[in-house]
Design an enzyme around this catalytic site. Structure first.
Site, mmCIF file in Angstrom:
data_model
loop_
_atom_site.group_PDB
_atom_site.id
_atom_site.type_symbol
_atom_site.label_atom_id
_atom_site.label_comp_id
_atom_site.label_asym_id
_atom_site.label_seq_id
_atom_site.Cartn_x
_atom_site.Cartn_y
_atom_site.Cartn_z
ATOM 1 N N GLU A 1 0.882 -1.174 0.000
ATOM 2 C CA GLU A 1 0.000 0.000 0.000
ATOM 3 C C GLU A 1 0.914 1.217 0.000
ATOM 4 O O GLU A 1 1.364 1.658 1.060
ATOM 5 C CB GLU A 1 -0.899 0.000 1.247
ATOM 6 C CG GLU A 1 -1.842 -1.187 1.353
ATOM 7 C CD GLU A 1 -3.082 -1.040 0.473
ATOM 8 O OE1 GLU A 1 -3.283 0.034 -0.125
ATOM 9 O OE2 GLU A 1 -3.849 -2.025 0.396
ATOM 10 N N CYS B 1 -2.343 9.267 2.107
ATOM 11 C CA CYS B 1 -1.962 8.653 0.828
ATOM 12 C C CYS B 1 -2.978 9.035 -0.244
ATOM 13 O O CYS B 1 -2.662 9.075 -1.429
ATOM 14 C CB CYS B 1 -1.865 7.138 0.976
ATOM 15 S SG CYS B 1 -3.293 6.446 1.795
ATOM 16 N N GLU C 1 5.188 12.470 -5.513
ATOM 17 C CA GLU C 1 4.281 12.650 -4.369
ATOM 18 C C GLU C 1 5.002 13.456 -3.280
ATOM 19 O O GLU C 1 5.914 12.944 -2.634
ATOM 20 C CB GLU C 1 3.860 11.289 -3.791
ATOM 21 C CG GLU C 1 2.937 11.410 -2.591
ATOM 22 C CD GLU C 1 2.861 10.140 -1.731
ATOM 23 O OE1 GLU C 1 3.901 9.499 -1.504
ATOM 24 O OE2 GLU C 1 1.741 9.797 -1.303
HETATM 25 P P1 NAD Z 1 8.153 5.262 4.728
HETATM 26 O O1 NAD Z 1 8.231 4.500 3.469
HETATM 27 O O2 NAD Z 1 9.252 6.204 5.056
HETATM 28 O O3 NAD Z 1 8.041 4.254 5.983
HETATM 29 C C1 NAD Z 1 6.970 3.349 6.110
HETATM 30 C C2 NAD Z 1 7.403 2.169 6.945
HETATM 31 O O4 NAD Z 1 8.330 1.376 6.210
HETATM 32 C C3 NAD Z 1 8.096 2.532 8.253
HETATM 33 O O5 NAD Z 1 7.635 1.672 9.277
HETATM 34 C C4 NAD Z 1 9.566 2.271 7.933
HETATM 35 O O6 NAD Z 1 10.348 1.970 9.067
HETATM 36 C C5 NAD Z 1 9.460 1.075 7.016
HETATM 37 N N1 NAD Z 1 10.589 0.863 6.090
HETATM 38 C C6 NAD Z 1 11.248 1.797 5.382
HETATM 39 N N2 NAD Z 1 12.184 1.210 4.603
HETATM 40 C C7 NAD Z 1 12.106 -0.122 4.824
HETATM 41 C C8 NAD Z 1 12.818 -1.265 4.330
HETATM 42 N N3 NAD Z 1 13.805 -1.129 3.443
HETATM 43 N N4 NAD Z 1 12.477 -2.482 4.782
HETATM 44 C C9 NAD Z 1 11.475 -2.634 5.677
HETATM 45 N N5 NAD Z 1 10.772 -1.591 6.197
HETATM 46 C C10 NAD Z 1 11.083 -0.351 5.771
HETATM 47 O O7 NAD Z 1 6.738 6.029 4.704
HETATM 48 P P2 NAD Z 1 6.174 7.136 5.693
HETATM 49 O O8 NAD Z 1 6.903 8.416 5.493
HETATM 50 O O9 NAD Z 1 6.037 6.592 7.071
HETATM 51 O O10 NAD Z 1 4.665 7.280 5.130
HETATM 52 C C11 NAD Z 1 4.307 8.093 4.036
HETATM 53 C C12 NAD Z 1 4.133 7.270 2.773
HETATM 54 O O11 NAD Z 1 3.233 6.194 3.003
HETATM 55 C C13 NAD Z 1 3.515 8.073 1.647
HETATM 56 O O12 NAD Z 1 4.166 7.744 0.454
HETATM 57 C C14 NAD Z 1 2.070 7.602 1.632
HETATM 58 O O13 NAD Z 1 1.416 7.788 0.398
HETATM 59 C C15 NAD Z 1 2.239 6.163 1.978
HETATM 60 N N6 NAD Z 1 1.004 5.580 2.502
HETATM 61 C C16 NAD Z 1 0.286 4.764 1.679
HETATM 62 C C17 NAD Z 1 -0.920 4.235 2.120
HETATM 63 C C18 NAD Z 1 -1.743 3.369 1.227
HETATM 64 O O14 NAD Z 1 -2.646 2.721 1.752
HETATM 65 N N7 NAD Z 1 -1.495 3.307 -0.054
HETATM 66 C C19 NAD Z 1 -1.370 4.522 3.414
HETATM 67 C C20 NAD Z 1 -0.596 5.336 4.234
HETATM 68 C C21 NAD Z 1 0.599 5.867 3.757
#
Ligand code: NAD
Length: 517
Positions: free
Chosen positions: A269, A303, A403
């Site tokens: 997601e 998102c 984004e």
């Molecule tokens: P992020 O990608 O920085 O982090 C999200 C999660 O992934 C965190 O828990 C982080 O620790 C983990 N993570 C990061 N790199 C990783 C790796 N290599 N391996 C395993 N885990 C890893 O995102 P963010 O800044 O917390 O959230 C914002 C983003 O999330 C935006 O792009 C938003 O659109 C997206 N989002 C999407 C949805 C959806 O349902 N499509 C919902 C909420 C947020």
């Protein structure tokens, strides 16, 4: 702790949720493990340190996975409706703690208290949905081509579901996954965002109480904490058959490759770049409400936030002026104060991303129509409050294709037919949410048709944000293709098995093949 926060009852909320200044961050249910390293959670509301959380070591992760694997053996044989009863009780606990949990979400993440409560309501709704679903995990029956044979399919639990979540929905995304995974017979290990770890602690306390009261084993709900390195422990671990990851597209590409390498399943997601098409037949008042809420709600950190308004040239100025006017009325400030519309961004890095977007759009030839600014002074001490901005731009700009997780709205003009607007709407790498504002049935149907929006969500006469849990939620292209929450999204948490039973004394082969001995 700042007085303003005491006024909003944050201390009491933390106490009710069992969140302290220093929290152990690894848990298998009621059992919590200590470690040396910790992350600190600062509120974007006032910049105060709310508390620290100890991170998960490799040794503790091992204990978590072993306990979860053990719990799976007994949890999977419990009838699904009985698992549903546990999820029902969890929903009841959430009802009791809706206000403190909503407050913590608002204070740790920065969204408005109303949205914090809304997020907890989503958790309650998905529990209710899952309870009903626990009696409906059905497969199909098929007619066999062989006489005296019966064929059907059934769904079995997968095992450990790893959940990696983003900061912007610090509690609901976990519940969307767990409520379904649990009724499906899976056990869950959750790594919340390192930016909102206290929400994870609070949720773990709530479910641990329910599991303990029902004498269920440790390991059905586990919590691990830390940054991407802790997330990687799960993505690399073949004992975790499904990893559900919510976050940026950058993260999703890494997670998909790592889980794919071991042929595990991933549910992704990821980021969106959502647009509203405004046609000459649009209701302008509805358009303005939908666009402004979509662009500035949660300070543009959903998102599904509206990032692009694709407006027909014949009404372009009218829509632009109405939206600009509405921006003039926005109140920016403490999200716990219900008089404010826009709260802070999550941290100073997000503020840099916002400033960068505003610089880039001008460099690429765009024009700012509502100036942005980073706010300072009383009430804005955290340095995370920004003014929602609007820029006229072109869909081909690199920054428009990207984004930016902040309240920056791009106005794009289209001419001619609705097909031109759909091309612009689809002309980005992401495919999460989309909307059309029109009272013209033909335009609406073309937007929803196979040649229309290429997004996972396509709405008519409502904005891009604010999905209901009853539908499957997710997006296409660089949004990752995953579906969570309602409809038949539960199937991803199970493995499908096709069964053929022969109730004759013969052994006929399929496709009429003869093998006489
Ligand atoms: P992020 O990608 O920085 O982090 C999200 C999660 O992934 C965190 O828990 C982080 O620790 C983990 N993570 C990061 N790199 C990783 C790796 N290599 N391996 C395993 N885990 C890893 O995102 P963010 O800044 O917390 O959230 C914002 C983003 O999330 C935006 O792009 C938003 O659109 C997206 N989002 C999407 C949805 C959806 O349902 N499509 C919902 C909420 C947020």
């Amino acid at each position: 702790m700042a007085t303003a926060i005491l006024d909003f009852g944050i201390e009491k909320a933390l106490e009710q949720l069992g969140v302290s200044n220093h929290n152990k961050g690894t848990s298998t249910g009621s059992d919590w493990f200590s470690s040396e390293e910790k992350i600190s959670s600062y509120s974007p509301v006032d910049g105060e340190l709310i508390g620290t959380v100890e991170t998960t070591t490799a040794a503790d992760y091992e204990k978590v996975i072993q306990t979860a694997s053990e719990a799976f053996k007994s949890w999977r044989v419990m009838p699904a409706p009985q698992r549903g009863e546990i999820v029902r009780q969890f929903g009841e606990e959430l009802r009791k703690l809706k206000e403190p949990l909503g407050k913590l979400v608002s204070y740790e993440m920065g969204k408005s208290y109303q949205e914090g409560l809304g997020e907890v309501q989503e958790m309650i709704d998905i529990c209710d949905f899952a309870v009903g679903l626990s009696r409906q995990l059905h497969g199909l029956t098929m007619h066999s081509e062989r006489p005296g044979h019966r064929m059907y399919e059934q769904y079995h639990p997968l095992g450990i579901v790893g959940i990696i979540s983003a900061f912007n929905f610090p509690v609901a995304v976990w519940a969307w996954n767990t409520a379904l995974a649990w009724i499906c017979g899976d056990v869950c290990v959750w790594k919340p965002s390192e930016k909102t770890p206290l929400c994870g602690i609070a949720c773990q306390h709530i479910i641990a109480k329910v599991l303990k009261e029902n004498n269920l084993p440790e390991g059905i709900s586990c919590l691990i904490n830390g940054d991407y390195k802790v997330g990687e422990m799960m993505t690399k671990d073949k004992r975790v058959p499904l990893v559900s990851a919510t976050g940026s597209t950058r993260m999703g590409k890494i997670v998909a490759a790592t889980v794919g390498e071991r042929l595990g399943k991933s549910l992704l997601e990821l980021g969106g770049n959502n647009a509203i098409i405004v046609t000459p037949d649009a209701d302008i008042k509805m358009t303005v409400i939908g666009a402004v809420f979509g662009a500035v709600g949660t300070a543009g950190q959903r998102c599904t936030s509206t990032r692009r308004l694709i407006i027909h040239e014949s009404i372009y100025d009218k829509v632009k002026n109405a939206v600009v006017d509405a921006y003039g009325q926005l109140r920016i400030g403490n999200p716990l104060d219900e008089n404010n519309h826009v709260g802070p961004l999550i941290d100073k890095d997000a503020v840099k991303g916002y400033q960068n977007a505003l610089e880039k759009v001008v460099e690429e030839g765009g024009k700012i129509v509502v100036e942005g600014a980073v706010l300072s002074g009383e009430g804005y001490e955290s340095g995370c409050y920004v003014k929602p901005a609007i820029a006229e731009a072109d869909n081909s700009f690199k920054i428009v294709q990207h984004e930016t997780f902040a309240p920056v709205l791009y106005l794009l003009k289209y001419s001619g037919d609705i097909e031109n607007a759909i091309d612009v709407q689809n002309g980005v790498a992401q495919g999460l949410s989309s909307a059309i504002m029109t009272n013209n049935l033909r335009e609406a149907e073309r937007f929803l048709s196979y040649a229309g929006s290429d997004c996972g969500i396509a709405n008519v006469n409502i904005g891009t944000s604010g999905a209901e849990i009853g539908g499957a939620f997710g997006g296409e292209k660089e949004t990752g293709g995953g579906r969570e929450s309602g409809s038949d999204a539960w199937k991803v948490y199970m493995r499908r098995q096709t069964n053929t039973i022969n109730y004759t004394t013969e052994l006929p082969l399929a496709q009429g093949i003869k093998f006489d001995l």
